[in-house]
Design a protein around this motif. Structure first.
Motif, PDB file in Angstrom:
ATOM      1  N   LEU A 199       0.778  -1.294   0.089  1.00  0.00           N
ATOM      2  CA  LEU A 199       0.016   0.147  -0.130  1.00  0.00           C
ATOM      3  C   LEU A 199       0.843   1.292  -0.061  1.00  0.00           C
ATOM      4  N   GLY A 200       1.919   1.188   0.822  1.00  0.00           N
ATOM      5  CA  GLY A 200       2.992   2.586   0.672  1.00  0.00           C
ATOM      6  C   GLY A 200       3.346   2.514  -0.560  1.00  0.00           C
ATOM      7  N   LEU A 201       3.704   1.534  -1.155  1.00  0.00           N
ATOM      8  CA  LEU A 201       4.624   1.732  -2.520  1.00  0.00           C
ATOM      9  C   LEU A 201       3.656   2.175  -3.460  1.00  0.00           C
ATOM     10  N   LEU A 202       2.320   2.049  -3.390  1.00  0.00           N
ATOM     11  CA  LEU A 202       1.061   2.389  -4.071  1.00  0.00           C
ATOM     12  C   LEU A 202       1.135   3.844  -4.209  1.00  0.00           C
ATOM     13  N   SER A 203       1.464   4.560  -3.119  1.00  0.00           N
ATOM     14  CA  SER A 203       1.300   5.920  -3.220  1.00  0.00           C
ATOM     15  C   SER A 203       2.450   6.664  -3.863  1.00  0.00           C
ATOM     16  N   LEU A 204       3.364   5.708  -4.401  1.00  0.00           N
ATOM     17  CA  LEU A 204       4.177   6.195  -5.367  1.00  0.00           C
ATOM     18  C   LEU A 204       3.627   6.469  -6.830  1.00  0.00           C
ATOM     19  N   ILE A 205       2.516   6.028  -7.108  1.00  0.00           N
ATOM     20  CA  ILE A 205       1.809   6.394  -8.381  1.00  0.00           C
ATOM     21  C   ILE A 205       1.291   7.814  -8.357  1.00  0.00           C
ATOM     22  N   PRO A 206       0.494   8.297  -7.315  1.00  0.00           N
ATOM     23  CA  PRO A 206      -0.019   9.722  -7.293  1.00  0.00           C
ATOM     24  C   PRO A 206       1.110  10.853  -7.129  1.00  0.00           C
ATOM     25  N   LEU A 207       2.180  10.247  -6.607  1.00  0.00           N
ATOM     26  CA  LEU A 207       3.305  11.177  -6.245  1.00  0.00           C
ATOM     27  C   LEU A 207       4.196  11.296  -7.461  1.00  0.00           C
ATOM     28  N   ALA A 208       4.016  10.354  -8.629  1.00  0.00           N
ATOM     29  CA  ALA A 208       4.955  10.551  -9.804  1.00  0.00           C
ATOM     30  C   ALA A 208       3.811  11.510 -10.620  1.00  0.00           C
TER      31      ALA A 208
END
Length: 404
Positions: free
Chosen positions: A150-159
């Protein structure tokens, strides 16, 4: 929004695993959710105070990074005190994301904002439905990889934050109303804000109270724990469906109408919970009615006290406080009077939300169009056809007259 919804729904299913791994009592194992929720309250207020200084893009980026750091530590570090701290850090980022997305959608998407806020919070609901299913499939003992994922999924909106304009922030939008109207709005703002804070505090008390205690109530009525858990999943799914179903109506019906009708139907549904036959269906109907209140309440708040000010931060923080404080309070009442008292307590909270929403709606009608708070426009722009935008690829006109 899917990620933060999943994070809020993930702690409950992993309580047994945390209890067994660290030798904790049930209440102590549940402190992780409390730590995250309290962190989210601080995150909403804290990121709001920084918003005008760091800009829209940096606000979201820092929120995502904070949430990423917290989830990684919680999933990878097997030390209970550090995990509690990590849950609080996750909450800080979660609160910032929820606040920023809700606020920027309302401010920056013009006439599409009311509908898309419903869609955004519908996606939040999808996360609350999906997270327990993922834990059930992976097994509670494997909570660590789920939190890390779940934490790594937040990299998608971060990009994607480069697609958001840094300026103007909502705080940099200035009122366009005559001075007399502004003074009238400023005098009324504390009363209006108190009403919305109470509305959100109480309706979140109902929402989280059902989510926490519906399985216990249904099991006491003779349902198996499997069917009681399935009914609770149906409740959360219905709440999500309610937000998506109302999204097309948000541009046709006023948010005051949507919220007031939703509160009234929620009350009817909870009253039906007292009948033993349709109890699971009544809980699901309550979820369907609860769903539209949060996003459309924000739309309504934006018309009464525009989101360029501090009102939205306080209201979202109040909602999170309601979800933290009331489930334990309801649990104490159930322990004292029995689980049969749950529908009565929930009905009282529902009736209070109806009274508050009707009072706010009546007050809005009595104010009249001349006393409505004005649409906020960028201070550096002329008042005619001023653009307000948050996305680099789309500039929308300031909301039309009557949208304030």
């Amino acid at each position: 929004m899917v990620v933060i919804g999943a994070l809020l729904a993930l702690y409950g299913p992993v309580v047994p695993a945390l209890r067994d791994r660290f030798g904790l009592s049930e209440p102590t194992a549940g402190l992780a959710l409390a730590a995250q929720s309290l962190g989210a309250v601080v995150g909403v207020v804290g990121f709001h105070s920084l918003h005008h200084r760091i800009g829209n893009r940096a606000l979201l980026a820092s929120s995502y990074l904070t949430m990423l750091a917290g989830t990684l530590v919680f999933g990878l570090i097997g030390v209970w005190p550090l995990m509690l701290a990590a849950a609080a850090v996750t909450g800080l980022g979660l609160g910032g994301v929820d606040f920023a997305i809700s606020r920027l959608f309302l401010i920056g998407l013009g006439s599409r904002g009311p509908a898309l806020v419903n869609v955004a919070h519908g996606c939040f609901g999808l996360g609350t439905v999906l997270a327990p299913a993922v834990i059930a499939a992976a097994g509670p003992a494997h909570y660590g990889p789920v939190f890390v994922a779940l934490g790594l999924l937040s990299l998608i909106p971060l990009a994607c934050v480069r697609g958001i304009r840094a300026r103007p922030t909502p705080a940099e939008l200035s009122p366009a109303a005559p001075a007399g109207d502004r003074r009238t709005g400023e005098r009324r703002l504390p009363v209006v804000l108190a009403g919305f804070v109470a509305l959100y505090l109480l309706h979140f008390a109902v929402q989280s109270g059902i989510g926490s205690w519906e399985p216990t109530h249904l099991h006491a009525l003779g349902h198996s724990m499997t069917s009681a858990t399935a009914a609770t999943s149906a409740y959360w799914l219905a709440m999500t469906a309610g937000r998506f179903l109302v999204a097309p109506l948000a541009r046709r019906w006023s948010p005051a109408t949507i919220v007031t009708v939703s509160c009234a139907l929620m009350t009817v549904s909870v009253l039906l919970v007292m009948l033993p036959g349709p109890t699971p269906w009544a809980y699901a109907a309550a979820g369907l009615c609860i769903g539209p209140i949060f996003p459309n309440g924000l739309n309504w708040l934006n018309r009464s006290a525009p989101a360029s000010g501090s009102a939205m931060a306080y209201v979202i923080a109040a909602a999170m406080l309601g979800s933290v404080a009331f489930p334990p309070a309801l649990g104490a009442a159930i322990e004292e009077y029995g689980v049969g008292a749950l529908p009565v307590l929930l009905s009282g909270l529902c009736l209070a939300t109806v009274a508050i929403s009707m009072t706010l709606a009546l007050a809005g009608r009595l104010r009249g169009p001349r006393q409505q708070t004005a649409v906020r426009r960028p201070a550096t722009q002329p008042p005619q056809a001023t653009p307000t935008t948050t996305t680099a690829g789309s500039t929308t006109a300031t909301q039309e007259k009557g949208a304030s």
